[in-house]
Design a protein around this motif. Sequence first.
Motif, PDB file in Angstrom:
ATOM      1  N   ALA A   1       0.856  -1.189   0.000  1.00 59.66           N
ATOM      2  CA  ALA A   1       0.000   0.000   0.000  1.00 59.66           C
ATOM      3  C   ALA A   1       0.889   1.235   0.000  1.00 59.66           C
ATOM      4  O   ALA A   1       2.044   1.190   0.440  1.00 59.66           O
ATOM      5  N   TYR A   2       0.370   2.314  -0.499  1.00 58.26           N
ATOM      6  CA  TYR A   2       1.081   3.583  -0.516  1.00 58.26           C
ATOM      7  C   TYR A   2       0.858   4.266   0.819  1.00 58.26           C
ATOM      8  O   TYR A   2      -0.279   4.573   1.183  1.00 58.26           O
ATOM      9  N   ASN A   3       1.931   4.484   1.581  1.00 64.21           N
ATOM     10  CA  ASN A   3       1.828   4.910   2.986  1.00 64.21           C
ATOM     11  C   ASN A   3       1.082   3.830   3.768  1.00 64.21           C
ATOM     12  O   ASN A   3       0.043   4.070   4.380  1.00 64.21           O
ATOM     13  N   SER A   4       1.630   2.632   3.738  1.00 60.44           N
ATOM     14  CA  SER A   4       0.941   1.448   4.248  1.00 60.44           C
ATOM     15  C   SER A   4       0.655   1.502   5.746  1.00 60.44           C
ATOM     16  O   SER A   4      -0.270   0.856   6.222  1.00 60.44           O
TER      17      SER A   4
ATOM     18  N   PRO B   1      -5.112 -10.789   9.855  1.00 64.69           N
ATOM     19  CA  PRO B   1      -4.066 -11.711   9.374  1.00 64.69           C
ATOM     20  C   PRO B   1      -2.675 -11.090   9.503  1.00 64.69           C
ATOM     21  O   PRO B   1      -2.518  -9.872   9.376  1.00 64.69           O
ATOM     22  N   ASP B   2      -1.683 -11.912   9.774  1.00 65.15           N
ATOM     23  CA  ASP B   2      -0.304 -11.441   9.924  1.00 65.15           C
ATOM     24  C   ASP B   2       0.450 -11.723   8.624  1.00 65.15           C
ATOM     25  O   ASP B   2       0.746 -12.872   8.297  1.00 65.15           O
ATOM     26  N   ARG B   3       0.753 -10.669   7.884  1.00 66.48           N
ATOM     27  CA  ARG B   3       1.453 -10.798   6.616  1.00 66.48           C
ATOM     28  C   ARG B   3       2.515  -9.704   6.502  1.00 66.48           C
ATOM     29  O   ARG B   3       2.367  -8.621   7.087  1.00 66.48           O
ATOM     30  N   PRO B   4       3.599  -9.943   5.733  1.00 67.22           N
ATOM     31  CA  PRO B   4       4.561  -8.860   5.455  1.00 67.22           C
ATOM     32  C   PRO B   4       3.858  -7.729   4.703  1.00 67.22           C
ATOM     33  O   PRO B   4       2.975  -7.980   3.876  1.00 67.22           O
ATOM     34  N   VAL B   5       4.244  -6.501   5.003  1.00 63.42           N
ATOM     35  CA  VAL B   5       3.627  -5.333   4.371  1.00 63.42           C
ATOM     36  C   VAL B   5       4.708  -4.499   3.688  1.00 63.42           C
ATOM     37  O   VAL B   5       5.710  -4.131   4.318  1.00 63.42           O
ATOM     38  N   LEU B   6       4.515  -4.207   2.400  1.00 59.95           N
ATOM     39  CA  LEU B   6       5.432  -3.355   1.648  1.00 59.95           C
ATOM     40  C   LEU B   6       4.841  -1.951   1.547  1.00 59.95           C
ATOM     41  O   LEU B   6       3.685  -1.803   1.137  1.00 59.95           O
ATOM     42  N   ASP B   7       5.615  -0.967   1.945  1.00 59.78           N
ATOM     43  CA  ASP B   7       5.172   0.417   1.773  1.00 59.78           C
ATOM     44  C   ASP B   7       5.647   0.877   0.401  1.00 59.78           C
ATOM     45  O   ASP B   7       6.842   1.120   0.183  1.00 59.78           O
ATOM     46  N   LEU B   8       4.729   1.015  -0.534  1.00 53.43           N
ATOM     47  CA  LEU B   8       5.087   1.298  -1.925  1.00 53.43           C
ATOM     48  C   LEU B   8       5.737   2.662  -2.102  1.00 53.43           C
ATOM     49  O   LEU B   8       6.398   2.905  -3.110  1.00 53.43           O
TER      50      LEU B   8
ATOM     51  N   HIS C   1      -7.905   9.748  -4.828  1.00 57.34           N
ATOM     52  CA  HIS C   1      -8.705   9.727  -3.603  1.00 57.34           C
ATOM     53  C   HIS C   1      -9.991   8.941  -3.770  1.00 57.34           C
ATOM     54  O   HIS C   1     -10.849   8.954  -2.890  1.00 57.34           O
ATOM     55  N   ASP C   2     -10.108   8.227  -4.894  1.00 62.22           N
ATOM     56  CA  ASP C   2     -11.022   7.097  -4.960  1.00 62.22           C
ATOM     57  C   ASP C   2     -10.128   5.893  -4.692  1.00 62.22           C
ATOM     58  O   ASP C   2      -9.081   5.730  -5.330  1.00 62.22           O
ATOM     59  N   ALA C   3     -10.501   5.033  -3.738  1.00 59.41           N
ATOM     60  CA  ALA C   3      -9.583   3.988  -3.284  1.00 59.41           C
ATOM     61  C   ALA C   3      -9.143   3.077  -4.426  1.00 59.41           C
ATOM     62  O   ALA C   3      -7.959   2.725  -4.527  1.00 59.41           O
ATOM     63  N   LEU C   4     -10.061   2.686  -5.300  1.00 56.99           N
ATOM     64  CA  LEU C   4      -9.692   1.789  -6.399  1.00 56.99           C
ATOM     65  C   LEU C   4      -8.764   2.488  -7.386  1.00 56.99           C
ATOM     66  O   LEU C   4      -7.795   1.885  -7.870  1.00 56.99           O
ATOM     67  N   ALA C   5      -9.025   3.772  -7.664  1.00 55.58           N
ATOM     68  CA  ALA C   5      -8.147   4.529  -8.563  1.00 55.58           C
ATOM     69  C   ALA C   5      -6.754   4.663  -7.953  1.00 55.58           C
ATOM     70  O   ALA C   5      -5.739   4.562  -8.655  1.00 55.58           O
ATOM     71  N   ASP C   6      -6.694   4.885  -6.639  1.00 51.29           N
ATOM     72  CA  ASP C   6      -5.401   4.995  -5.963  1.00 51.29           C
ATOM     73  C   ASP C   6      -4.639   3.676  -6.021  1.00 51.29           C
ATOM     74  O   ASP C   6      -3.409   3.661  -6.180  1.00 51.29           O
ATOM     75  N   VAL C   7      -5.350   2.567  -5.878  1.00 46.63           N
ATOM     76  CA  VAL C   7      -4.711   1.248  -5.961  1.00 46.63           C
ATOM     77  C   VAL C   7      -4.094   1.046  -7.338  1.00 46.63           C
ATOM     78  O   VAL C   7      -2.945   0.609  -7.475  1.00 46.63           O
ATOM     79  N   LYS C   8      -4.863   1.358  -8.376  1.00 52.24           N
ATOM     80  CA  LYS C   8      -4.352   1.195  -9.743  1.00 52.24           C
ATOM     81  C   LYS C   8      -3.133   2.084  -9.974  1.00 52.24           C
ATOM     82  O   LYS C   8      -2.155   1.668 -10.588  1.00 52.24           O
ATOM     83  N   ALA C   9      -3.203   3.332  -9.478  1.00 51.41           N
ATOM     84  CA  ALA C   9      -2.082   4.254  -9.654  1.00 51.41           C
ATOM     85  C   ALA C   9      -0.850   3.754  -8.908  1.00 51.41           C
ATOM     86  O   ALA C   9       0.272   3.791  -9.429  1.00 51.41           O
ATOM     87  N   ALA C  10      -1.046   3.270  -7.656  1.00 53.68           N
ATOM     88  CA  ALA C  10       0.080   2.758  -6.877  1.00 53.68           C
ATOM     89  C   ALA C  10       0.700   1.544  -7.550  1.00 53.68           C
ATOM     90  O   ALA C  10       1.927   1.375  -7.571  1.00 53.68           O
TER      91      ALA C  10
END
Length: 490
Positions: free
Chosen positions: A290-293, A312-319, A356-365
């Motif tokens: 995530a961006y600023n995860s 859930p416990d998973r590794p997190v990458l700050d993009l 600042h639409d969550a799906l658009a931000d995901v695609k951009a990230a």
Amino acid sequence: MAKTYGGWSKFQPFVKDGTVLASFRIVSDDTMEALKASVKARICHPFHITAFVCRLTENGLKKEGIYTKTVNEGSYFEDIEKITHTLSGYDVLLGWDCTLEKKILKMIGVEVPVLDLKKNAGYFHKFFPGDYQINDVIRTVYRNQHLEINTFEEVQWAESYMAIFHWMLKKYGNKFRENMPQLKTKYAVYKKFMRFFEEGVKLLILDTETTGLTDDAKIIQFSAIRYCVKNGKLVSDGWSSVYINPEEPLTKKITEITGLTDEKLAGGLTEKQAAGNIFKLLASCDVWGAYNSSFDHRMLSHMAARTGYRMPDRPVLDLIELPRNMIEDSALGDYRPYQLENVFSYLYPSKEVEFHDALADVKAAAMVTVRLLYDFSDVKRENIVLNFCDKEYVPHVEYVYYDVNEHAKGQIRLKVGLSEGRYGDVYWDVIHKRWDCKNTHDAVSLFAKLDLTELESMILWKYHCHTMQETAMLLKEWKEKKENKKEESA
């Protein structure tokens, strides 16, 4: 003949505005003893050279690129000629304990001065422990005792030599001291990311929109795209986007930022209803990004606490780590330079996204991550994840033209005519100083399989230039002369 100097008095002549420095490293598949014997006997044994190139300017140390070349037995003399031409374009070479490298350079006819940084390390004996072992020096320079130096790639070694030189400049109180930026090392974050990009790994890139920034804020939109690594490619494996009714009115500021309204969220799922599917999706993946995860992770943790679900416990990458380490902030503007909108606009100037639409931000990230790892793979000369296919192919360069878009002043390109594809499918962006291609299927397919390092070397060789910026200046001058000649004849 390459000359090796030690002592700061030998460094000073090169510490001036405009000096082009290349820290370099030469390796061979032969043992060191065999390579020494081959050099002494002038036998054509293959070897590989890597150089990290920077220019000293009045504003500091500016990276100009990375040069890599492998000398093969089948094309030995042709490869040697290319290396000699490239290295001879630099003002000075920097190495560490480079006696062997000096012999190789002498053998292939490079006449550029070579500064051996190890011979200068004695001037800093109070900083370096032991007997100036390179690992200790690098850790001192980077102020990091936990670097995995023994696993460094060749490009990392070359960059570390430049970092040592930069450190020495500062300690000598050089005039560049105040302006010299600390070199950013891309490799730690690159290796951190690439640990998770192995065959079969599932990566979930996510984003949340919330009612605020405090711990009691609620998620009002959750969006995620799941990717799977297949055959060295990052393949979309489904997506999810859900609106969540916070059961409380939104503030005017949140509505302005997200575009979401109370009316739009009224028909959404409750937090309890949405949480089950969200955490099930999170558990289905090996790693999250995530961006600023840290913010998204915190919001999801509070959702889990409120709803009774287990996080859930998973590794997190700050993009955001990728652009912070791979793009200079000066290229992104003064206000919040690494904000997703700024980074995306820098990398994809012709594309528009409703942020600042969550799906658009995901695609951009995801696109930012793809682009930066893809660009970095060109430097590494590897077919890593996000490459579309093997990138060891270079068609013949027929010509290169300097092109200015009459309708977009900020669009200046060196369009390349290759023996494959159409003219201008592949181009060098003069403003942003990077390779790119047209947004067509054929252009993208061609661009994906190009070895950009070799393509760039071919163009520099063709026009007898040291950098693509120098090539741009030359072709611009040619174009202006040609246009002036036409006007005079008319």
